[in-house]
Design a protein around this motif. Sequence first.
Motif, mmCIF file in Angstrom:
data_model
loop_
_atom_site.group_PDB
_atom_site.id
_atom_site.type_symbol
_atom_site.label_atom_id
_atom_site.label_comp_id
_atom_site.label_asym_id
_atom_site.label_seq_id
_atom_site.Cartn_x
_atom_site.Cartn_y
_atom_site.Cartn_z
ATOM 1 N N ARG A 11 7.113 9.179 -2.252
ATOM 2 C CA ARG A 11 6.880 7.997 -2.051
ATOM 3 C C ARG A 11 7.326 7.200 -3.326
ATOM 4 N NH1 ARG A 11 2.899 6.682 1.735
ATOM 5 N NH2 ARG A 11 2.772 4.557 0.781
ATOM 6 N N THR A 12 7.793 5.967 -3.208
ATOM 7 C CA THR A 12 8.119 5.077 -4.480
ATOM 8 C C THR A 12 7.546 3.951 -4.030
ATOM 9 O OG1 THR A 12 10.332 4.092 -3.182
ATOM 10 C CG2 THR A 12 10.522 6.058 -4.804
ATOM 11 N N GLY A 13 6.451 3.650 -4.946
ATOM 12 C CA GLY A 13 5.619 2.405 -4.833
ATOM 13 C C GLY A 13 4.676 2.434 -3.182
ATOM 14 N N PRO A 14 4.980 1.452 -2.557
ATOM 15 C CA PRO A 14 4.189 1.340 -1.131
ATOM 16 C C PRO A 14 4.871 2.189 -0.280
ATOM 17 C CG PRO A 14 5.205 -0.562 -1.597
ATOM 18 C CD PRO A 14 5.285 0.189 -2.899
ATOM 19 N N HIS A 15 6.311 2.675 -0.479
ATOM 20 C CA HIS A 15 7.265 3.274 0.479
ATOM 21 C C HIS A 15 7.137 4.654 0.724
ATOM 22 C CE1 HIS A 15 8.541 -0.947 1.042
ATOM 23 N NE2 HIS A 15 8.856 -1.106 -0.205
ATOM 24 N N GLU A 16 7.098 5.339 1.843
ATOM 25 C CA GLU A 16 7.352 6.670 1.841
ATOM 26 C C GLU A 16 8.733 7.077 2.432
ATOM 27 O OE1 GLU A 16 4.430 10.140 3.478
ATOM 28 O OE2 GLU A 16 5.465 8.971 5.163
#
Length: 223
Positions: A11-16
Amino acid sequence: MRLRLQQFRPRTGPHEHRVVQPRKPLCHTSLSAPEPIGLLLGDHDGLNRLAGLFSFAAYSRHTIVHVPLRDSLRPDEGFGTPVDLVLVHDTLGLRPSKWPELRRKLVNGTPLTVGTVEERTARDAAGWRERGTRANFRDKLRHATHARTFFLFGNREVFAETATSLAHAAGWGPRQKGVTQGRSVLMTALPTLVQEPGGGHPVEVLVCFKPYPPYAHFQRPGR
């Protein structure tokens, strides 16, 4: 073809993100960055598995395919800076500058086995070649090199065309003269890469077949 992979969900921030790697390294395959010419050297197993990975990437629009190659066994010939390979669809919007952060999070992967359909890959590759004769053809591989990683951005059909080219190199490379003595043989090049503006030598990546040492183990097919 059956591909044995490792799957990661960093994950990077809210993104998977979904990232896959070969479960078993491509030990006898190496890639150097195009500066402006790059070189992909591989034996039958390496080129064949790369063909499968390109085919898998063609039909996996939301998946990043990462092939660690920069730490592979260095061949006794070649040139350039060794790099990893990343395949990703244009539509995913991955920026090379974000890759080092993602790569650090590729831990605790889960096993994944997938299959590729050679007939579908061949059909889409043929469609790419047919459209390539048109004057307005724009369907090329974008590329970038960052953090010792060579990125290829494309779509289903151009990845399928690359898969068929690599499969041909894997199948016919062992039949070429000189390979029993360990010499590499130029088989093809990656399909048309987008060129930088301003002219100069075109950017290209040559694809060569090369058996791995000791060469006494290697015999050309039919012998």
